[in-house]
Design an enzyme around this catalytic site. Sequence first.
Site, short mmCIF file in Angstrom:
data_model
loop_
_atom_site.label_atom_id
_atom_site.label_comp_id
_atom_site.label_asym_id
_atom_site.label_seq_id
_atom_site.Cartn_x
_atom_site.Cartn_y
_atom_site.Cartn_z
N GLU A 17 1.05 -1.20 0.00
CA GLU A 17 -0.10 -0.06 -0.08
C GLU A 17 0.88 1.15 -0.04
OE1 GLU A 17 -3.43 -2.29 2.56
OE2 GLU A 17 -2.03 -1.03 3.59
N GLU A 201 -7.67 -2.04 10.68
CA GLU A 201 -7.26 -0.72 11.19
C GLU A 201 -8.09 0.46 11.28
OE1 GLU A 201 -4.49 -3.71 9.41
OE2 GLU A 201 -5.86 -2.47 8.27
N ASP A 224 -10.45 -8.79 -1.82
CA ASP A 224 -10.95 -10.16 -1.69
C ASP A 224 -12.35 -9.83 -1.40
OD1 ASP A 224 -11.12 -10.84 1.49
OD2 ASP A 224 -9.34 -9.47 0.65
#
Length: 257
Positions: A17, A201, A224
């Site tokens: 990321e 998170e 996913d």
Amino acid sequence: MLKERIPLGIICAMPEEIAALLGDMTGIERRELAGREVLTGQLFGRPVAMIESGIGKVAAAMTATLLLDGLRCRAIVMSGVAGGIDPALAIGDLVVAQRLIQHDYGRLQAGGFTPFRPAVPPFGPGRNDYAFELPDGMLTRIHAALDGFTLPSLPTDLVGVDARAPVIKVGTIVSGDQFINDEDVRGRLQREFGAHACEMEGAAVAQVAEAFGVPAIVIRSLSDLAGSDSHLDFGKFVTAVAPTAAKVVERLVPVLD
């Protein structure tokens, strides 16, 4: 300790990321804050500090605190990937969090799970104020910034030639310290929370940002679908979809000005 004020803090949980944003960052300096590597520089023309938090709510909350207390950032953006919960969404779609909920905080009893607002003792009657919500004014600016914006399609060798174009959903993201790899849990998270995506998170970052009185925007591309095959899909798609969130970061950073 860094002394200067950095207006915008960027948090990513994983190196994939971070890598999706590094190509757009200039004037990069690598320094240390409380044992963490901090990348400072310009992102889309704005001074930023970017940190890889690691996985999970505690890691993310600690990182957000470092940015807000150590660098006195005035806003936080979290960018990365998530699992899809809403069956109308597909891998490659993107969710911007209007609501963030810690789906694993509350009371577990014989009759099921009762969510509570984080930091409130999970006793007594259930409460309905367990979500961290974007202010209406910021939500309006987000919709305006994304109006007419289209996401890039994923490579056909990953999704096939018949895959529809990716879409953006402004909705509910749930966070918890579990990688969701189960169809029954996926269904429960949608039924109980109206969730569109899940990750590990964002809602913890929102809790810290609220305590400091600053805004936080969480942007998640779906890598996913949080079902029985999510462990297979995640590894296959995480690198491909992370840049999608990075493109939306560019659109939404001005919302925080």
